[in-house]
Design a protein around this motif. Structure first.
Motif, PDB file in Angstrom:
ATOM      1  N   LYS A  23       0.844  -1.200   0.000  1.00  0.00           N
ATOM      2  CA  LYS A  23       0.000   0.000   0.000  1.00  0.00           C
ATOM      3  C   LYS A  23       0.883   1.255   0.000  1.00  0.00           C
ATOM      4  CE  LYS A  23      -4.131  -2.052   2.256  1.00  0.00           C
ATOM      5  NZ  LYS A  23      -5.002  -2.051   3.442  1.00  0.00           N
ATOM      6  N   ARG A  24       1.828   1.226   0.807  1.00  0.00           N
ATOM      7  CA  ARG A  24       2.728   2.401   0.880  1.00  0.00           C
ATOM      8  C   ARG A  24       3.466   2.612  -0.446  1.00  0.00           C
ATOM      9  NH1 ARG A  24       5.598   1.369   6.786  1.00  0.00           N
ATOM     10  NH2 ARG A  24       3.665   1.674   8.054  1.00  0.00           N
ATOM     11  N   GLU A  25       3.896   1.563  -1.014  1.00  0.00           N
ATOM     12  CA  GLU A  25       4.600   1.670  -2.276  1.00  0.00           C
ATOM     13  C   GLU A  25       3.680   2.141  -3.382  1.00  0.00           C
ATOM     14  OE1 GLU A  25       7.776   1.371  -3.143  1.00  0.00           O
ATOM     15  OE2 GLU A  25       8.349   1.052  -1.032  1.00  0.00           O
ATOM     16  N   LEU A  26       2.511   1.704  -3.265  1.00  0.00           N
ATOM     17  CA  LEU A  26       1.547   2.111  -4.286  1.00  0.00           C
ATOM     18  C   LEU A  26       1.344   3.614  -4.261  1.00  0.00           C
ATOM     19  CD1 LEU A  26      -0.511   1.294  -6.481  1.00  0.00           C
ATOM     20  CD2 LEU A  26      -2.242   0.980  -4.694  1.00  0.00           C
ATOM     21  N   LYS A  27       1.298   4.134  -3.068  1.00  0.00           N
ATOM     22  CA  LYS A  27       1.146   5.589  -2.969  1.00  0.00           C
ATOM     23  C   LYS A  27       2.367   6.298  -3.593  1.00  0.00           C
ATOM     24  CE  LYS A  27      -1.752   5.612   1.199  1.00  0.00           C
ATOM     25  NZ  LYS A  27      -1.893   5.995   2.592  1.00  0.00           N
ATOM     26  N   LEU A  86       4.400   5.120  -5.811  1.00  0.00           N
ATOM     27  CA  LEU A  86       4.457   4.879  -7.252  1.00  0.00           C
ATOM     28  C   LEU A  86       3.502   5.787  -7.988  1.00  0.00           C
ATOM     29  CD1 LEU A  86       4.778   0.986  -7.342  1.00  0.00           C
ATOM     30  CD2 LEU A  86       6.530   2.665  -7.900  1.00  0.00           C
ATOM     31  N   LYS A  87       2.431   5.973  -7.400  1.00  0.00           N
ATOM     32  CA  LYS A  87       1.477   6.873  -8.036  1.00  0.00           C
ATOM     33  C   LYS A  87       2.062   8.263  -8.146  1.00  0.00           C
ATOM     34  CE  LYS A  87      -2.842   4.481  -6.727  1.00  0.00           C
ATOM     35  NZ  LYS A  87      -4.107   4.534  -5.928  1.00  0.00           N
ATOM     36  N   GLU A 147      12.387   9.894 -14.796  1.00  0.00           N
ATOM     37  CA  GLU A 147      13.542   9.441 -14.001  1.00  0.00           C
ATOM     38  C   GLU A 147      13.145   8.324 -13.097  1.00  0.00           C
ATOM     39  OE1 GLU A 147      16.643  10.296 -14.224  1.00  0.00           O
ATOM     40  OE2 GLU A 147      16.237  11.752 -15.805  1.00  0.00           O
ATOM     41  N   HIS A 148      11.988   8.359 -12.623  1.00  0.00           N
ATOM     42  CA  HIS A 148      11.518   7.325 -11.725  1.00  0.00           C
ATOM     43  C   HIS A 148      11.546   5.976 -12.423  1.00  0.00           C
ATOM     44  CE1 HIS A 148       9.162   5.159  -8.776  1.00  0.00           C
ATOM     45  NE2 HIS A 148       8.245   4.847  -9.709  1.00  0.00           N
ATOM     46  N   PHE A 149      11.071   5.995 -13.667  1.00  0.00           N
ATOM     47  CA  PHE A 149      11.088   4.724 -14.403  1.00  0.00           C
ATOM     48  C   PHE A 149      12.529   4.245 -14.649  1.00  0.00           C
ATOM     49  CE2 PHE A 149       6.871   6.466 -15.523  1.00  0.00           C
ATOM     50  CZ  PHE A 149       6.057   5.370 -15.242  1.00  0.00           C
TER      51      PHE A 149
END
Length: 1820
Positions: free
Chosen positions: A900-904, A906-907, A914-916
């Motif tokens: 859940k935290r990662e999803l936030k 990632l969004k 750069e993130h990709f």
């Protein structure tokens, strides 16, 4: 000057005690400063105030290098403190009493006897230039003597100074020098008489004063006369102003004249009893000073010296006793007591014993004398009165008479001394020595008339001195073309005018004396009225009206007028004089004769108090004589002084200023106050001031260049030294006024030399620092490398030692380990075997039991494991399931939350590119990590599977092994059960064995103890035996060593004793030889004197030839006492008449000389006998072996005598035959001897008989000769080349005489053939050698051509062509010269062959004529036996003799000796040819048994050699030639004398030529004496040639350029005595030595004699060099020492090249070498002193101390030798036993010996060249 007063500058400041004191500036002086900040030598700082008026700065000090100079004018700063300091340093530190000050010699009295006045010092200064040697009175005397001879001008030496300064001693030494170096023109010993006058004049004219024990109380001027050859011929003395008052009065601590005390001290002698003298304290005239004795002086001995001097001067004993009577009478007269009778009269008590003694001694009556001592006679125009005298006036009259008598006696002695010194020879020139009064300014409390006259004389002398100095200075400037500026100097002419001018002091004094009532007071008033206002030099004292002051050139002097008139009148009671004239004593009457009768031969008249030259004419009237007699003392003194000044002005003066260093007569003590006072008074400072006013420092261009070359750059040095010096000096000194350039010198102002020295010192200091830096670096690096090398070496050896120790330790450790290993292994193995045997049984049982137990346990475990495995597997699976479920659930929850935290996130980051990129990157990394983890896990799985497979396989194998083990254990268990029964039996057996083992060990221990005790006893016994054996061996070794040491000591003792005895014998022999040769020279000198006397007597009787000059007496010769001059009998008869005439002239002298000659001959014979005894002792050992063969040689002597007899008869027959032939030829013309005549037949028969007898005798001689040869060869066991032993045996077996004769002939033929073969071989060898030398020359020429070619190729084309042409010209010139030489040689050979051809053709003609005349009839010819002609024997018949007629003897001597040119003989003929010819003539005289002919030939030869040496004795070539020939003649006399000791080296042919009839041993001795005389003449000639070269070449010339710089020199260094001649160098000496050596070698001088000559040459070089070194302060420096050592090495190299290193010449240079080393070694510490004492063993203590005192630094880097160091040297050398002589004896000649040197030359082979003009000699 102000520029020199900078920081650290040293100055002189005035001081009350020391006059001048040295100080150093601590602050720079600036213009306008009123004071200087100074620091004294003791470290105190002071402030020196400058004079506000003059602002004069203090005097600057000279550099230390200039302190102690020989000449004060060499100082850069010339002023009073510099002069005073230089004199003090030389006097105190260096003990030098003489110093030059320009033309003045300053002499300081040392008050100590110094060894610097001996004959050796005189010889050292003789012939030397002034300034070349250290200052000395002898140098001044030599300068005067040399200028007299060179300039043909009379000379004067003026000696002045205070009383006690040493004037008389200086004058005495000057006269001694003249007497020694000049000699006398006759045998009257004039020089001894001149010296003998000194003790006489000192006795009657010298006295002790408070300042001097031997003060001259009169002035004297001695003229020493010389002839035209400058030899002393006589002397004349003039005296001035005798101090007569001293006869009657002496102050405290003073004495009367010496002669009175000498008489009183000798009163006890028998001849003086009549004088009635006693102790000196008993007489008034000798006791007033209360000091009758002088310390160290024996008056009795002094009187003996005085009497001997009187006798030498011709005053006989009677006159001497008369003089002593007069002197004793004066003493008695002084004791005559005069008493008051009343106020106006006096009386002498009757029978006064002293007056009676006086009257008895002088021969006068008592009444007259007592009457006129107390009365006087007054004359008027008409009457005469006798007036009594008061006691005081009578006493004064008595004293006046005493003074008058003594003055008359003094004048009489002076007159007779002059008569004894006068000569009849014409005087050519003279040297005057003036010993004038002391300069005693301000030293007397009361100055009276005598001191006034003395100061007047000194004023005149000072004026003459000033003018002479000024004149010399002006001449020097004019000579060098320097602009002359007038120098202001003090002129004392006003003071002289004040004294001697019209209305002057003396004029007023004479005028007052003529006044009837003149008095001292009136005379003083006249002086005040005349001069007080008109003359500034005259003053009146404030508190006195009876005195006056005169400003003399030195200072002001106050004179008391009391007594002036009385002393000027010098009145004596006329009646007393008449009583004296009436005396019966002849001598007294002679004393009081009129003046014209008492004049000396020179026409001198002695006034009262002075001696003057007055020409007395015979026709003078009595009035004139009376007027002359009435002259006052002042007038007489003024006239005599004026004549003295005229004499001095007509001569060249030389000045000696004597200085008195202190008033207490302390040795080498210097009082600056007294010294500076005298320097100011004697004119030395005036000389300095005149020199300093101009250009005082003067250098030649060469000296300047040599000294200051270091200040020049290479580009500044030009070929012209003068231009170089100018250019450099202009750069160094900017002020052109500070110097001037003369023609030959550079003139500098004061201080400029010091400035140049500073520049030079700075330059040298910088160079020294650089050199020191480099050398110290090199030394430090060398020391470091040496230390490093040493450390490495030590480390290498240490590490090697440690490694060897470690290796040794490891070897030992390893060995011990191995031993321990094997020992322990054995013990452990044995124990192990025992335990193993016991343990095996137990292990078997235990292992079986354990195996069973283990099997049971394994089985149980296996079962339990299976059960556990299943249970644990079930439990693990249950637990795993539960955990897995819980974990999965927990992971899901957590992952859900994180997702859940990662999803936030990632969004939010999805939108960013750069993130990709990061995401992809992170995913790739994760994938790679996962892939790697998978790979690792798969690898681990494989490993786990492999391990599982391995475990399964191992488990299977282990199971099978365990199964097998189980089966084995079961079998073992069964065996153990079977063997358990055997254990008990084994244990019992074990116990039994243990008991046996213990018993055996006990027995073994007992045996081992017994063996150990036995071994200890044996070892102890062996040790004792070894100890005893060692003691015995040691004792044996000690005894052997003791025996060896004793034998060695005995051998050494014997050897030492023999060596000492041999050395003592050799020393005694050399001493005897030296004494004998000295006697020979003395004998020769007496013979020369005798010849000279005969010549002078002959000349005096005959008219002398014009232009004749006497030859040097050293070259005269005379007949030997062993010779008989029979052939000159007619000449002797002719001269006998003249001898008879001359014999009467001086018979006593001739008899004395003959007696002396006889004594010398006796001494000579005694010394000769003693010399022969010494030589026999040395040769006795060699003669012992000779005596053992006497018995065997008896037969040989008999045969030899027989042979000589036969040969003598044979010679007589030959002689008769020749006479017959001559008679036949002489009578042929008259027909008396025609064929067929009776006389012809008789003569023919005699001729035939003689021929037959001759042949028979020849055969007998040949037979005896062959037998003699064979016997000699058999006795000496020697085989000859031509006669093998087989032949000798054959000869002994032969009996037939004819066969023997044939054999001997064959042997002679063989010898002749072998001789020819050897001659051909030598010819071949010579040709081969010449070809080799030519080949070598060609090679050298080829190499030289190649070098020239290589050099030419490097040159440019033009220079190459020029060089080629030059080379070609040189080559052609050399070839032309060689061809000319060859052509000359061929011409000489052709002329020689032509002459020989003429001689041979003449002989052939004579032989043909003889054959035709000797033909006989046919019958007679048939009857005569025909003898075969033996051609080789024709040459053998020549016996090596030369025949001459008696009338041709003079011609022989003339052609062969007197007119022979040595150079031609030495070059063209064999060496020693005249000696061989003379001996061959002597042999013929011996052969014919003519003793008269032998004697006359030897006498003529000896006298002719002496004559030629007398004529050309100064030619070295002539003397060397005749020395070589005389020695060769002496050797021939020995070689052919027949003595066995001289025949050892002879050939048989030479033995046949021995003398047969006469023993010439005595003549050999005479010829040996002649050779000794020639050798001494050769040494003198050689010394005369070498003497001028030695000092210049060995000391002065710089062989190593630039080593020694020239120090600043004064005026004396370049005096006018120096002639313009070439400077000698060391190469000059070496060339001269080589010339000497080559000349002697060409003349054939014996090698041993050449060695002795060379040794003598080197001794002369070393002695002269060392003597000059000891007398020259400027030569004693470090650099000069190195120069001398280099020169000595060059001399040694010359000896090495000539092969003369073993001749002892090098040892003669040892003192010079050590002196040079002494100059170079360190001279500071005690270790240096010890090294010097051990090094300088060849130098005496005086020489070592002298060198150290003279050591002078040339540069500032050198240090002077301290006085303390010299004292240390003297202390260490105090125990040396040596001669105190300072200089070496340059006249010493080593004793010469003539070792026998036989000649290998056969006499029969000698050919006489026709150039000698000896055709009248016939070969026999």
């Amino acid at each position: 000057i102000a520029s020199g007063h900078m920081y650290c500058a040293r100055v002189w400041i005035p001081d009350v005690e020391e006059v001048w004191k040295s100080a150093e500036l601590t602050k720079d002086y600036k213009s306008g400063d009123v004071s200087l900040q100074l620091m004294l030598e003791d470290g105190r700082n002071i402030e020196h105030k400058l004079d506000p008026k003059t602002k004069n700065l203090p005097y600057l000090r000279n550099p230390d290098i200039l302190v102690g100079e020989n000449d004060l004018t060499a100082l850069s700063y010339l002023h009073e403190p510099a002069v005073l300091h230089n004199l003090k340093v030389r006097f105190i530190d260096s003990k030098l009493i003489y110093t030059y000050c320009g033309i003045v010699l300053v002499a300081i009295n040392p008050y100590e006897t110094l060894p610097i006045y001996g004959t050796d010092i005189i010889n050292a200064y003789s012939g030397q230039n002034m300034g070349d040697m250290d200052p000395h009175i002898f140098a001044v005397a030599e300068e005067a003597y040399k200028q007299m001879a060179r300039d043909e001008r009379n000379q004067s030496i003026i000696v002045s100074g205070e009383s006690g300064a040493g004037k008389t001693v200086s004058a005495k030494y000057a006269m001694r020098y003249f007497a020694t170096v000049s000699g006398s023109a006759s045998e009257a010993n004039v020089e001894e008489k001149v010296l003998a006058s000194n003790p006489i004049m000192e006795a009657i004219g010298n006295a002790k004063t408070t300042r001097n024990d031997n003060s001259s109380r009169f002035g004297k001027y001695i003229e020493i006369g010389f002839d035209n050859r400058y030899r002393i011929i006589g002397a004349n003395m003039r005296t001035y102003l005798l101090e007569k008052s001293r006869v009657v009065f002496q102050a405290d601590e003073e004495r009367n004249y010496h002669i009175f005390y000498q008489l009183c001290a000798s009163a006890h002698l028998p001849e003086f009893k009549a004088l009635k003298l006693s102790n000196a304290n008993d007489f008034l005239y000798t006791r007033q000073g209360r000091s009758p004795v002088i310390d160290g002086v024996d008056d009795t001995k002094e009187l003996c010296t005085t009497r001997n001097a009187f006798s030498l001067l011709g005053i006989n004993e009677s006159y001497q006793m008369g003089l002593f009577q007069v002197l004793a009478a004066i003493l008695h007269l002084g004791n005559v007591e005069i008493k008051d009778r009343d106020a106006d009269s006096s009386v002498i008590p009757p029978n006064n014993r002293h007056l009676m003694a006086f009257c008895e001694l002088v021969g006068v009556t008592y009444q007259d004398m007592s009457q006129w001592l107390c009365h006087r006679k007054l004359k008027t125009a008409t009457e005469t009165y006798i007036k009594p005298l008061p006691r005081l006036q009578a006493t004064n009259a008595r004293d006046a008479l005493s003074k008058h008598i003594y003055a008359k006696l003094f004048n009489w002695i002076v007159e007779h001394v002059n008569k004894a010194l006068v000569t009849n020879v014409k005087q050519h020139s003279f040297i005057g020595v003036l010993d004038i009064y002391g300069l005693n300014f301000l030293t007397f409390e009361i100055n009276s008339f005598e001191q006034f006259c003395i100061n007047y004389a000194n004023e005149k002398l000072q004026q003459q001195f000033n003018m002479h100095v000024f004149k010399l200075e002006q001449e020097e400037y004019m000579k060098e073309q320097i602009p002359w500026t007038l120098i202001d100097f003090y002129d004392n002419q006003p003071c002289i005018n004040l004294i001697e001018a019209k209305m002057g002091i003396l004029d007023l004094l004479d005028e007052e004396c003529r006044m009837p009532k003149g008095s001292d007071d009136s005379w003083a008033q006249k002086l005040y009225n005349t001069h007080l206002k008109t003359c500034s030099l005259f003053e009146k004292p404030r508190m006195s009206n009876r005195a006056f002051i005169i400003q003399h050139f030195a200072d002001k002097v106050e004179y008391q007028c009391d007594g002036f008139l009385e002393k000027n009148k010098d009145t004596v009671n006329e009646e007393q004089i008449n009583v004296m004239k009436a005396s019966k004593f002849n001598l007294l009457v002679e004393l009081f004769q009129d003046e014209e009768k008492a004049t000396s031969p020179t026409g001198q008249v002695q006034g009262t108090g002075g001696r003057t030259r007055l020409s007395i004419k015979p026709d003078k009237s009595r009035d004139t004589s009376s007027k002359e007699h009435k002259k006052t003392v002042g007038c007489q003194f003024r006239n005599s002084l004026q004549k003295l000044m005229d004499t001095l002005n007509a001569t060249t003066p030389h000045y000696v200023r004597c200085i008195k260093p202190n008033d207490f007569k302390l040795a080498f003590s210097f009082d600056p106050k007294r010294a500076v006072q005298q320097l100011r008074a004697c004119g030395v400072l005036e000389t300095i001031r005149i020199s300093a006013a101009g250009f005082p420092s003067r250098w030649t261009y060469q000296e300047f260049f040599s000294r200051y070359r270091v200040l020049m750059k290479q580009k500044d040095v030009l070929a012209d030294k003068k231009l170089t010096c100018k250019n450099v000096l202009e750069k160094l000194v900017q002020d052109q006024d500070k110097y001037q350039f003369g023609k030959t010198k550079i003139f500098f102002r004061a201080g400029q030399v010091a400035y140049l020295e500073k520049l030079r010192a700075d330059k040298l200091r910088a160079a020294c620092i650089r050199i020191q830096k480099t050398i110290r670096c090199w030394l430090a690096r060398k020391k470091y490398l040496r230390k490093r090398s040493a450390a490495i070496t030590i480390q290498r050896f240490t590490r090697g030692y440690q490694a060897r120790c470690l290796a040794k330790f490891l070897r030992r450790t390893q060995a011990a380990t191995i031993i321990q290993k094997y020992q322990r292994m054995y013990v452990e193995r044995k124990r192990y075997k025992q335990k193993q045997a016991a343990a095996l049984a137990m292990q078997t049982i235990l292992r079986a039991y354990m195996a069973r137990q283990k099997y049971q346990a394994l089985l149980r475990e296996h079962k339990a494991v299976i059960i556990q495995k299943h249970i644990r597997g079930w439990l693990a699976r249950c637990w795993y399931k539960r955990c897995l479920e819980a974990i999965v659930y927990l992971q899901c929850c957590i992952r859900r939350m994180r997702a859940k935290r990662e999803l936030k996130k990632l969004k939010i980051e999805a939108r960013s590119v750069e993130h990709f990129k990061k995401l992809n990157k992170g995913m790739e990394n994760k994938i790679m990590q996962l892939q790697r983890k998978i790979d690792e896990q798969s690898k681990e799985n494989r490993l786990v599977n492999e391990r599982l497979v391995g475990l399964e396989s191992s488990y299977t194998v282990e199971s099978e092994r365990m199964r097998g083990e189980l089966n084995r254990l079961r079998g073992v268990e069964e065996d153990a059960k079977n063997k358990a029964n055997q254990v008990s039996s084994l244990l019992e057996e074990l116990e039994r064995l243990k008991k046996e083992l213990s018993a055996t060990q006990q027995e073994k221990k007992t045996i081992e103890d017994w063996a150990q005790s036995y071994r200890d006893e044996m070892e102890k016994m062996v040790a004792e035996l070894k100890h005893q054996n060692g003691l015995l061996k040691k004792e044996k070794d000690d005894l052997n060593r003791l025996i060896q040491e004793q034998s060695q000591q005995m051998t050494e003792k014997m050897t030492r004793a023999i060596a000492e005895e041999t050395q003592q014998l050799e020393t005694d022999l050399n001493e005897e030889r030296s004494r004998y040769q000295n006697l020979l020279s003395e004998h020769l000198r007496l013979e020369e004197k005798y010849d000279d006397l005969k010549e002078e007597m002959a000349l005096s009787s005959n008219v002398s030839k014009p232009g004749h000059r006497r030859t040097d007496s050293t070259h005269s010769s005379n007949e030997s006492e062993y010779t008989y001059n029979s052939e000159y009998a007619e000449l002797e008869d002719g001269t006998r008449g003249r001898e008879d005439v001359t014999r009467g002239i001086d018979t006593s002298l001739t008899l004395k000389l003959q007696k002396r000659v006889t004594e010398l001959e006796q001494d000579k014979q005694l010394l000769r006998n003693e010399l022969e005894n010494r030589e026999e002792q040395l040769q006795r050992a060699s003669y012992i072996n000779v005596f053992s063969f006497q018995a065997r040689g008896a037969e040989l002597e008999y045969e030899s005598l027989k042979r000589q007899e036969l040969e003598s008869e044979n010679k007589k027959l030959k002689h008769d035959l020749e006479e017959m032939r001559k008679s036949l030829l002489g009578n042929a013309a008259t027909g008396a001897g025609a064929p067929g005549s009776p006389a012809y037949k008789v003569l023919l028969e005699q001729l035939n008989a003689s021929c037959e007898e001759l042949e028979v005798r020849k055969e007998e001689v040949l037979i005896l000769r062959s037998q003699l040869v064979s016997q000699k060869e058999a006795m000496h066991h020697k085989e000859t080349m031509t006669e093998p032993s087989v032949y000798k045996d054959d000869v002994s077996k032969l009996k037939d005489d004819e066969v023997k004769q044939a054999y001997v002939g064959l042997k002679d033929t063989n010898r002749l053939l072998e001789h020819q073969l050897q001659t051909q071989r030598r010819t071949y060898d010579n040709e081969v050698e010449s070809l080799r030398s030519e080949l070598q020359n060609v090679k050298e020429e080829n190499n030289r051509q190649q070098q020239l070619l290589a050099q030419n190729l490097q040159l440019p084309p033009e220079a190459r062509i020029e060089a080629s042409l030059q080379h070609e010209i040189t080559r052609l010139t050399n070839e032309n010269l060689d061809l000319m030489e060859q052509l000359e040689k061929q011409d000489r050979t052709i002329r020689k062959l032509k002459k020989q051809l003429k001689v041979y053709s003449k002989r052939i003609g004579e032989m043909g004529a003889g054959q035709t005349e000797g033909q006989t009839s046919p019958g007679q010819m048939v009857d005569e036996p025909i003898h075969p002609v033996n051609i080789p024997r024709r040459e053998k018949d020549f016996q090596g003799m030369l025949e001459y007629k008696k009338e041709d003897e003079m011609k022989l001597v003339k052609n062969l000796i007197l007119e022979l040119k040595p150079r031609g003989v030495a070059v063209n003929l064999i060496p020693g040819l005249p000696a061989y010819i003379l001996f061959m003539c002597l042999r013929h005289a011996d052969y014919v048994n003519d003793d008269q002919k032998v004697r006359t030939l030897l006498t003529s030869t000896i006298n002719s050699i002496k004559k030629i040496l007398k004529k050309r004795g100064d030619d070295f070539e002539t003397v060397s030639f005749w020395l070589a020939n005389t020695c060769r003649f002496l050797h021939c006399l020995k070689q052919y004398s027949g003595d066995e000791q001289f025949m050892k080296h002879n050939t048989s042919r030479q033995n046949e030529h021995c003398l047969s009839n006469f023993d010439l041993a005595e003549y050999r001795q005479v010829i040996s004496d002649l050779a000794i005389q020639i050798y001494q003449q050769l040494i003198k000639c050689m010394e005369n040639i070498l003497q001028p070269m030695i000092v210049s070449g060995m000391l002065e010339h710089e062989t190593i350029q630039g080593v020694s710089g020239v120090k600043p020199t004064g005026l004396r260094k370049r005096t006018s005595s120096i002639a313009d001649e070439g400077t000698y160098t060391l190469d000059s000496i070496l060339r001269q030595l080589s010339a000497f050596h080559s000349t002697m070698c060409q003349h054939g001088t014996d090698p041993e004699l050449i060695k002795q000559v060379v040794k003598q040459q080197f001794y002369i070089i070393g002695a002269v060099t060392l003597n000059n070194l000891l007398l020259r302060k400027d030569m004693c420096s470090w650099s000069k020492g190195m120069q001398i050592r280099y020169n000595v090495s060059q001399l040694e190299e010359w000896l090495r090249d000539k092969g003369l290193m073993t001749c002892g010449a090098k040892e003669t240079l040892e003192p010079l070498i050590q002196a040079a080393q002494l100059l170079q070694v360190k001279k500071k510490t005690d270790e240096d002193a010890e090294a010097i004492c051990s090094m300088c063993h060849a130098l005496t203590t005086a020489q070592i101390v002298k060198v150290l005192n003279l050591y002078t630094p040339v540069n500032e880097f050198e240090e002077r030798v301290s006085v303390a160091f010299i004292r240390t040297i003297q202390t260490r050398l105090r125990d040396r036993c040596e001669s105190p002589q300072l200089l070496m004896d340059t006249k010493m000649i080593y004793p010469v010996t003539f070792p026998f040197n036989p000649s290998c030359l056969a006499l029969e082979t000698i050919q006489i060249p026709s150039s000698l003009n000896l055709a009248f000699l016939t070969r026999v």
